[in-house]
Write an enzyme that holds these catalytic residues in place. Structure first.
Site, PDB file in Angstrom:
ATOM      1  N   THR A 167      -5.621   3.949   8.355  1.00  0.00           N
ATOM      2  CA  THR A 167      -6.530   2.836   8.068  1.00  0.00           C
ATOM      3  C   THR A 167      -6.823   2.085   9.366  1.00  0.00           C
ATOM      4  OG1 THR A 167      -5.618   2.580   5.851  1.00  0.00           O
ATOM      5  CG2 THR A 167      -6.523   0.597   6.837  1.00  0.00           C
ATOM      6  N   ARG A 195      -8.467   5.418  -7.474  1.00  0.00           N
ATOM      7  CA  ARG A 195      -7.349   4.607  -6.939  1.00  0.00           C
ATOM      8  C   ARG A 195      -7.871   3.680  -5.840  1.00  0.00           C
ATOM      9  NH1 ARG A 195      -5.048   3.829  -1.585  1.00  0.00           N
ATOM     10  NH2 ARG A 195      -2.853   3.297  -1.821  1.00  0.00           N
ATOM     11  N   ASP A 198      -4.743  -1.252  -0.910  1.00  0.00           N
ATOM     12  CA  ASP A 198      -4.603  -2.654  -0.512  1.00  0.00           C
ATOM     13  C   ASP A 198      -5.774  -3.165   0.312  1.00  0.00           C
ATOM     14  OD1 ASP A 198      -3.537  -0.707   1.426  1.00  0.00           O
ATOM     15  OD2 ASP A 198      -3.292  -2.469   2.695  1.00  0.00           O
ATOM     16  N   GLY A 218      -0.675   0.985   5.864  1.00  0.00           N
ATOM     17  CA  GLY A 218       0.534   1.610   5.313  1.00  0.00           C
ATOM     18  C   GLY A 218       0.290   2.026   3.880  1.00  0.00           C
ATOM     19  N   GLY A 220      -0.554   1.396   0.359  1.00  0.00           N
ATOM     20  CA  GLY A 220      -1.247   0.278  -0.266  1.00  0.00           C
ATOM     21  C   GLY A 220      -0.535  -0.339  -1.447  1.00  0.00           C
TER      22      GLY A 220
HETATM   23  N1  GLY Z   1      -3.364   1.223   3.276  1.00  0.00           N
HETATM   24  C1  GLY Z   1      -4.358   2.113   2.824  1.00  0.00           C
HETATM   25  C2  GLY Z   1      -4.197   2.488   1.433  1.00  0.00           C
HETATM   26  O1  GLY Z   1      -3.091   2.543   0.901  1.00  0.00           O
HETATM   27  O2  GLY Z   1      -5.184   2.762   0.810  1.00  0.00           O
END
Ligand code: GLY
Length: 289
Positions: A167, A195, A198, A218, A220
């Site tokens: 990310t 899905r 975060d 990390g 999410g």
């Molecule tokens: N941190 C990115 C995700 O879990 O989508």
């Protein structure tokens, strides 16, 4: 003080030196692009958008063009932009746009909403003149029912073994002292269709207030559960120094086995990054005038 900090994702496994170099250079270039905007007097939003659009176009990062596919081979992306006035806009599970962060900014600036998802987010992007853009191979097709059932059987194994979280995120403070933070992602590889991670959620992947701002990378689900970036900024508001604000929540993440990387900025423009993974490329710059 103008200031900027950019990250290119926190990894949970060893990353080859060649990939480390490519991603370090990518984040550096994105940082320079953002910094040039700030130095020219642009708003923090412009710096964050320009830096993240560069990373969304870079195939080495899990955002935009480089997004990981979901379980059935589609590319569903999440992004959020939030500023120190508390103004926020995000998109989740958006497909077929080049720059999710640009759509997120338009949600922030042209709607009373904070989050648009899926087809509604795509429709909104078209309405604002952002053309269709195919992320990933054009030959993707939906699996048959039997293929989907087999994939679902393998799903937990796929998720448990995944260690890639590249990310991207950026925080900028402009000449007026205004701060903006943004995050963009293709999410975790092999995720279930629909899905949302975060990155598009206020207080999870991104948060900003008068006290400062933070972006996270990390897994999410864990970042959402701990409201990682909200906790960092809340700690700053309560008077903790930046290092403690980040390390406290990172310790919680480590305790719970949540791979996580954080960049953060104080209201004065001081920046810091930390992570509990193996590698997270970061670029930071500041200049007092
Ligand atoms: N941190 C990115 C995700 O879990 O989508």
């Amino acid at each position: 003080m103008e200031s900027i900090v950019i990250h290119g994702g926190c990894e949970g496994k060893e990353v080859s030196p060649a990939e480390q170099l490519e991603r370090t250079q990518g984040v550096e270039q994105a940082g320079i692009i953002g910094w040039e905007h700030l130095a020219a007097g642009a708003a923090a939003e412009d710096a964050v958008q320009a830096a993240l659009e560069y990373l969304e176009d870079h195939p080495a990062f899990d955002a935009g063009l480089g997004s990981y596919p979901n379980l059935v081979g589609d590319y569903e992306m999440d992004a959020l932009m939030m500023n120190s006035r508390g103004e926020a806009g995000g998109v989740a599970c958006i497909q077929d746009v080049q720059h999710p962060i640009a759509v997120a900014r338009k949600v922030k600036e042209h709607t009373p909403h904070h989050l648009l998802v899926g087809l509604g987010a795509q429709w909104f992007a078209r309405l604002h003149g952002l053309p269709p853009f195919r992320v990933g191979p054009k030959t993707q097709r939906q699996p048959t029912d039997q293929e989907a059932a087999e994939l679902l059987d393998r799903y937990l194994e796929i998720i448990e073994n995944q260690t890639r979280y590249s990310t991207v995120g950026a925080i900028a403070r402009d000449t007026t002292g205004h701060i903006c933070a943004g995050t963009s992602t293709g999410g975790i590889p092999g995720k279930l269709p629909g899905r949302m991670g975060d990155s598009a959620i206020i207080g999870a992947g991104t948060y900003a207030s008068q006290a400062g701002a933070a972006c996270a990378t990390g897994v999410g689900e864990g970042i959402m559960r701990l409201a990682v970036t909200r906790q960092v900024v809340q700690a700053l508001a309560q008077g903790l120094i930046l290092d403690d604000a980040i390390q406290n929540i990172l310790a919680q993440c480590s305790h719970e086995g949540i791979p996580c990387g954080i960049i953060a900025m104080t209201a004065q423009g001081h920046t810091l990054a930390a992570h509990n993974g193996t590698f997270m490329p970061v670029w930071q710059a500041a200049q007092r005038r």
